[in-house]
Design an enzyme around this catalytic site. Sequence first.
Site, mmCIF file in Angstrom:
data_model
loop_
_atom_site.group_PDB
_atom_site.id
_atom_site.type_symbol
_atom_site.label_atom_id
_atom_site.label_comp_id
_atom_site.label_asym_id
_atom_site.label_seq_id
_atom_site.Cartn_x
_atom_site.Cartn_y
_atom_site.Cartn_z
ATOM 1 N N ALA A 6 34.560 35.307 42.230
ATOM 2 C CA ALA A 6 35.525 34.458 41.530
ATOM 3 C C ALA A 6 36.414 33.799 42.578
ATOM 4 O O ALA A 6 37.169 34.478 43.269
ATOM 5 C CB ALA A 6 36.360 35.288 40.558
ATOM 6 N N SER A 8 39.323 31.254 43.332
ATOM 7 C CA SER A 8 40.439 30.535 42.727
ATOM 8 C C SER A 8 40.798 29.266 43.486
ATOM 9 O O SER A 8 41.494 28.401 42.954
ATOM 10 C CB SER A 8 41.669 31.443 42.677
ATOM 11 O OG SER A 8 42.123 31.722 43.991
ATOM 12 N N VAL A 11 43.308 31.489 49.597
ATOM 13 C CA VAL A 11 42.778 32.119 50.804
ATOM 14 C C VAL A 11 42.208 33.508 50.518
ATOM 15 O O VAL A 11 41.195 33.904 51.113
ATOM 16 C CB VAL A 11 43.861 32.176 51.908
ATOM 17 C CG1 VAL A 11 45.057 33.030 51.468
ATOM 18 C CG2 VAL A 11 43.287 32.683 53.222
ATOM 19 N N SER A 13 40.707 34.869 47.772
ATOM 20 C CA SER A 13 39.380 34.885 47.152
ATOM 21 C C SER A 13 38.323 34.315 48.092
ATOM 22 O O SER A 13 37.165 34.741 48.063
ATOM 23 C CB SER A 13 39.387 34.125 45.824
ATOM 24 O OG SER A 13 39.759 32.772 46.011
ATOM 25 N N CYS A 101 45.371 37.769 31.479
ATOM 26 C CA CYS A 101 44.292 37.003 32.114
ATOM 27 C C CYS A 101 43.285 37.938 32.779
ATOM 28 O O CYS A 101 42.074 37.751 32.661
ATOM 29 C CB CYS A 101 44.874 36.032 33.131
ATOM 30 S SG CYS A 101 43.655 34.935 33.890
ATOM 31 N N GLY A 125 39.754 38.426 45.043
ATOM 32 C CA GLY A 125 40.626 38.609 46.200
ATOM 33 C C GLY A 125 41.833 39.473 45.923
ATOM 34 O O GLY A 125 42.827 39.399 46.663
ATOM 35 N N CYS A 198 50.736 30.117 35.753
ATOM 36 C CA CYS A 198 49.860 29.008 36.141
ATOM 37 C C CYS A 198 49.824 27.892 35.119
ATOM 38 O O CYS A 198 49.635 26.728 35.477
ATOM 39 C CB CYS A 198 48.453 29.526 36.425
ATOM 40 S SG CYS A 198 47.555 30.129 34.975
#
Length: 365
Positions: A6, A8, A11, A13, A101, A125, A198
Site C-alpha cells: 500500500a 500512500s 516516504v 510506504s 480507516c 509503512g 486527510c
Amino acid sequence: MRILAAMSGGVDSAVAAARAVEAGHDVVGVHLALSRAGGTLRTGSRGCCTIEDAMDARRAADRLGIPFYVWDFSERFRDDVIDDFVAEYKAGRTPNPCMRCNERIKFAALLERAVELGFDAVCTGHYASLVETTDGLELHRASDAAKDQSYVLGVLTAEQLAHTYFPLGSTPSKALVRAEAAERGLSVAQKPDSHDICFIPDGDTRGWLAEKVGSETGDIVDASGAVVGVHDGAHAYTVGQRRGLRLGVPASDGKPRFVLEVRPVSNTVVVGPKEALAIAEIAGARFSWAGRAPSALEFSCDVQIRAHADPVPASASLTSGELVVRPETPFEGVAPGQTAVLYDGTRVIGQFTIDRTLSAVPAGV
C-alpha cells in the site's frame, strides 16, 4: 511471498515497499484513491490522498521496478470513514477517523481484495512490529517510540495480523528512513509527513462539520444546569476543550472552565472546573483483540487513550459484554467515541471504543 504494498505517496510506504522488494518478495504497489474529487491537490503537509500523492507513489514504484495500480476505494471510504465521522459528531462523540480507516479500509477492504487476488500479505509503512511466538502472532510497539503507530493499529484482529507486513517496525528513527530513501533515489525522501484529517485538507474541522451537520445555537451550562454562555453548534466542542468557549458568566472561583460533556439531543454543552475532567473508569462494548484474547476475565494492563498519550497502568475486566478499564491514576478529558488501546508491555492486547465514562469526582463536588 506475494506482497501488495500500500503506497500512500509518502516516504514511509515507499521505503517499506523497497525493503519488501529487497527481501525477495514478489511485490505489487497500489495507491488507494479515497477522495471523490479526483483533482484534489495537496496543501502543504495536509492530507495523504491527493493527486500529487498518487503520482509520488507511481514514481516510487517505477524506481523500484514493480507493477503499480490505483484502486478507487472512495465510495467505501465515504461510507465507512467520512459518514461514520459525521455520525459520531452528531451523537456527541469524538471519533478517530485514522482508526476507522485502518480498521475498515486498509486492513479490511484492501486486505480482503488482496487475499482474493492471491496475495499473502499487505505491506504498509506503519511503525509497528509483528512478533511470532508459541502462542501466535503478536503486535508490538515500534523500536522508535516517537514514531510508534501501534495505537492506530490496535483495531487489527489476529486474522488480519496474519496477512500484514511492517518492514519499518525495527527502524530506530524516521531520519534513517529518509536517509535510506535518498540512497535508493526515491524522490519522496524529504517529503513532509501528512497530518491532520486527510479529508479536511485545510484543517478547518469546525467549518467542515458545520457544512455537514449544520450550526444551531444552544446553551452552555454548568454542572448545576445554569446557563453560562451560548454556542454556535455543539459539534464544534470536544471534552477537555478550554479555548473558544466565550462564557458570559465567570466561575465563582475565578478559575477557567472546560468542556465536560456534549449533549447533542438538547444541543447543550456542559462546562466545569479542570478537576471534573478526571475519569476513574472507561468502558465500551465494541472491543477486539490483536491476537490471542486475555486468558482471564480480569487482567492488568497499560491503557493508551490517544495516539501520542502516555500509557497508564490499569486493571481491566470483561463484565456483561462490556470491557471496563479502571486506571491507577485518573485519565483526563476522555470523551465517548475515543479509542482505548490496551498493552502488556510493548504488546498490543486489543482495543475498544469508549461508550461511557465515570468521573473521579463525586457528584455535587
